[in-house]
Design a protein around this motif. Structure first.
Motif, short mmCIF file in Angstrom:
data_model
loop_
_atom_site.label_atom_id
_atom_site.label_comp_id
_atom_site.label_asym_id
_atom_site.label_seq_id
_atom_site.Cartn_x
_atom_site.Cartn_y
_atom_site.Cartn_z
N LYS A 8 0.82 -1.20 0.00
CA LYS A 8 0.00 0.00 0.00
C LYS A 8 0.86 1.26 0.00
O LYS A 8 0.47 2.29 0.50
CB LYS A 8 -0.92 -0.02 1.21
CG LYS A 8 -1.92 -1.16 1.15
CD LYS A 8 -2.86 -1.10 2.32
CE LYS A 8 -4.02 -2.04 2.21
NZ LYS A 8 -3.83 -3.40 2.08
N ARG A 9 2.04 1.13 -0.56
CA ARG A 9 2.99 2.24 -0.64
C ARG A 9 3.52 2.34 -2.07
O ARG A 9 3.42 1.38 -2.83
CB ARG A 9 4.16 2.00 0.31
CG ARG A 9 3.75 1.73 1.73
CD ARG A 9 4.61 2.52 2.69
NE ARG A 9 4.48 2.20 4.08
CZ ARG A 9 3.44 2.52 4.84
NH1 ARG A 9 2.41 3.09 4.31
NH2 ARG A 9 3.41 2.24 6.12
N PRO A 10 4.12 3.47 -2.41
CA PRO A 10 4.73 3.56 -3.75
C PRO A 10 5.81 2.50 -3.95
O PRO A 10 6.52 2.15 -3.01
CB PRO A 10 5.35 4.96 -3.75
CG PRO A 10 4.59 5.72 -2.72
CD PRO A 10 4.23 4.71 -1.66
N VAL A 11 5.91 2.02 -5.16
CA VAL A 11 6.90 0.98 -5.50
C VAL A 11 7.80 1.53 -6.60
O VAL A 11 7.31 2.10 -7.58
CB VAL A 11 6.21 -0.31 -5.99
CG1 VAL A 11 7.23 -1.32 -6.50
CG2 VAL A 11 5.34 -0.89 -4.90
N ILE A 12 9.09 1.37 -6.45
CA ILE A 12 10.05 1.73 -7.49
C ILE A 12 10.61 0.43 -8.05
O ILE A 12 11.14 -0.39 -7.31
CB ILE A 12 11.20 2.59 -6.93
CG1 ILE A 12 10.66 3.91 -6.39
CG2 ILE A 12 12.26 2.83 -8.00
CD1 ILE A 12 11.69 4.75 -5.68
N LYS A 36 10.97 5.45 5.04
CA LYS A 36 11.17 4.03 5.30
C LYS A 36 11.30 3.31 3.96
O LYS A 36 10.51 3.54 3.05
CB LYS A 36 9.99 3.48 6.10
CG LYS A 36 10.18 2.06 6.53
CD LYS A 36 9.04 1.61 7.42
CE LYS A 36 9.24 0.17 7.83
NZ LYS A 36 8.14 -0.31 8.65
N VAL A 37 12.29 2.43 3.86
CA VAL A 37 12.58 1.75 2.59
C VAL A 37 12.59 0.25 2.81
O VAL A 37 13.16 -0.25 3.77
CB VAL A 37 13.97 2.20 2.05
CG1 VAL A 37 14.37 1.37 0.84
CG2 VAL A 37 13.95 3.68 1.70
N PHE A 38 11.95 -0.47 1.89
CA PHE A 38 12.06 -1.93 1.83
C PHE A 38 12.83 -2.24 0.56
O PHE A 38 12.53 -1.71 -0.50
CB PHE A 38 10.70 -2.61 1.76
CG PHE A 38 10.81 -4.07 1.41
CD1 PHE A 38 11.12 -5.00 2.38
CD2 PHE A 38 10.66 -4.50 0.11
CE1 PHE A 38 11.27 -6.33 2.07
CE2 PHE A 38 10.80 -5.83 -0.22
CZ PHE A 38 11.10 -6.75 0.76
N LYS A 39 13.84 -3.09 0.67
CA LYS A 39 14.56 -3.53 -0.51
C LYS A 39 14.77 -5.03 -0.41
O LYS A 39 14.84 -5.59 0.69
CB LYS A 39 15.89 -2.80 -0.67
CG LYS A 39 16.87 -3.10 0.42
CD LYS A 39 18.20 -2.43 0.18
CE LYS A 39 19.14 -2.83 1.30
NZ LYS A 39 20.52 -2.65 0.96
N THR A 40 14.88 -5.67 -1.53
CA THR A 40 15.12 -7.10 -1.53
C THR A 40 16.55 -7.38 -1.09
O THR A 40 17.44 -6.55 -1.26
CB THR A 40 14.90 -7.70 -2.94
OG1 THR A 40 15.73 -7.02 -3.87
CG2 THR A 40 13.45 -7.57 -3.36
#
Length: 56
Positions: A8-12, A36-40
Motif C-alpha cells: 500500500k505504498r509507492p513501488v520503485i 522508510k525503505v524496503f529492498k530485496t
C-alpha cells in the motif's frame, strides 16, 4: 504486469540488463535518509521472491 495487492505504498522498479543490484542499493541508500525503505536482499528480485520477502 504484476499487481502487488499487499503493498500500500509507492513501488520503485528498476529494470535493465546490467547494474540493477547496484542501482537498487544506491537508491535505497539515498531514499532511506528521507523515508522508510524496503529492498530485496541480495539479488532476489523475481516477482515471487519479492512477495515472499514482503510477507516476512
Amino acid at each position: 504486469m504484476i499487481q502487488f495487492k499487499v503493498v500500500k505504498r509507492p513501488v520503485i522498479a528498476i529494470t535493465g540488463s546490467a547494474g540493477k543490484t547496484t542501482t537498487k542499493e544506491m537508491m535505497a541508500s539515498i531514499l532511506q535518509k528521507q523515508c522508510k525503505v524496503f529492498k530485496t536482499k541480495y539479488n532476489k528480485n523475481a516477482p515471487l521472491d519479492i512477495v515472499r520477502q514482503i510477507k516476512k
